[in-house]
Design an enzyme around this catalytic site. Structure first.
Site, mmCIF file in Angstrom:
data_model
loop_
_atom_site.group_PDB
_atom_site.id
_atom_site.type_symbol
_atom_site.label_atom_id
_atom_site.label_comp_id
_atom_site.label_asym_id
_atom_site.label_seq_id
_atom_site.Cartn_x
_atom_site.Cartn_y
_atom_site.Cartn_z
ATOM 1 N N SER A 138 4.356 1.949 -6.686
ATOM 2 C CA SER A 138 3.830 3.049 -5.866
ATOM 3 C C SER A 138 2.578 2.567 -5.161
ATOM 4 C CB SER A 138 3.463 4.225 -6.782
ATOM 5 O OG SER A 138 2.720 5.190 -6.077
ATOM 6 N N TYR A 151 -1.652 8.178 -13.376
ATOM 7 C CA TYR A 151 -0.529 7.569 -12.640
ATOM 8 C C TYR A 151 -0.967 6.223 -12.071
ATOM 9 C CZ TYR A 151 3.510 7.453 -9.422
ATOM 10 O OH TYR A 151 4.665 7.107 -8.740
#
Ligand code: NAP
Length: 252
Positions: A138, A151
């Protein structure tokens, strides 16, 4: 012994979003695709669409990963491509307010899940003579942002794993790639906001994000380069996004 003349691609988290689109894309370029995820009903629907094989998989459980790898071996006797896609985010709390259980889930599914499945399938990938490990990271693996720490930490972990694997496999017939998308319109935000549809919709309001098919197309392109070409890392963003939290919106 291999039971198929087609190359075999395993896609984790293939019951929705990027994983489902990737399973379809790889089937479209000639792979026998094995789809893994926890929601077997959804997995079977996607598998039926693309002529793939659905096998239940929870990447956070050692036994589930071992059974999955054994089933792949029994059915196909080979594995050429592994797409580590299962993952996601939970919550947007600050570090001060962090929910430890959410952090634990993110680490388990993104980092240890990628590790478990990669470890289990690596012998088959090496034995294929031209294996590939493609992990969906990501933009969060590259750029810390407010409310993203859990995250960020997890996807930085995935990036570290992928980049070290690339170094450690030098000289072996296995390529390693990390694809880091920015905003993609999937169930990602619905999961992150724990089912709050309004908050999830707000993430994509007034913006044209990437689609799951855009990322799948990139996975398919990476997988189909000639054997001597290793695409190490890709950062892919929508035109409307220049960094984790800088997004052009036509409405708020
Ligand atoms: P999604 O639609 O929520 O898909 C997540 C997938 O992961 C689902 O198929 C889910 O299947 C699977 N999964 C979750 N926990 C699992 C477990 N314990 N074992 C096996 N599978 C599990 O979201 P997505 O956007 O397609 O996400 C795919 C990947 O892209 C994730 O790694 C995510 O972090 C990454 N990513 C997404 C975006 C974005 O904006 N959407 C951006 C960058 C990176 P089950 O629930 O059926 O198990």
């Amino acid at each position: 012994m291999s039971t198929t003349s087609n190359p075999v691609a395993v896609v984790t988290g293939a019951s929705s979003g990027i994983g489902a689109a990737t399973a379809r894309a790889l089937a479209g370029v000639g792979y026998d695709v094995v789809l893994g995820a926890r929601r077997l009903d959804r997995l079977e629907e996607v598998a039926a669409e693309c002529g793939g094989t659905a096998i239940e998989l929870d990447v956070t459980e050692d036994d589930s990963v071992a059974a999955f790898a054994a089933a792949v071996d029994e059915k196909f006797g080979r594995c050429d491509v592994l797409v580590n896609n299962a993952g996601g985010a939970l919550g947007t709390e600050s570090v001060a307010e962090a929910n430890i259980d959410d952090w634990r889930w993110m680490y388990e599914v993104n980092v240890l899940g990628t590790l478990r499945v990669t470890k289990a399938l690596l012998p088959a990938l090496v034995a294929s003579g031209d294996g590939q490990v493609i992990s969906i990271g990501s933009i969060a693996a590259r750029e810390p942002y407010k409310g993203g720490a859990g995250y960020n930490a997890a996807k930085h972990g995935v990036a570290a794993l992928s980049r070290v694997l690339r170094i450690e496999l030098l000289g072996q017939p296995v390529r390693v790639c990390e694809i880091d998308p920015g905003m993609v319109h999937t169930d990602f935000s619905l999961v992150r906001f724990k089912g709050d549809q309004e908050k999830a919709d707000a993430v994509y309001r007034g913006v044209t994000p990437l689609t799951a098919e855009d990322v799948a197309d990139t996975v398919s392109w990476v997988a189909t380069r000639p054997a001597h070409v290793n695409i190490d890392q890709i950062l892919m963003l929508a035109r409307d996004q220049t960094s984790a939290q800088v997004v052009h919106r036509t409405e708020q």
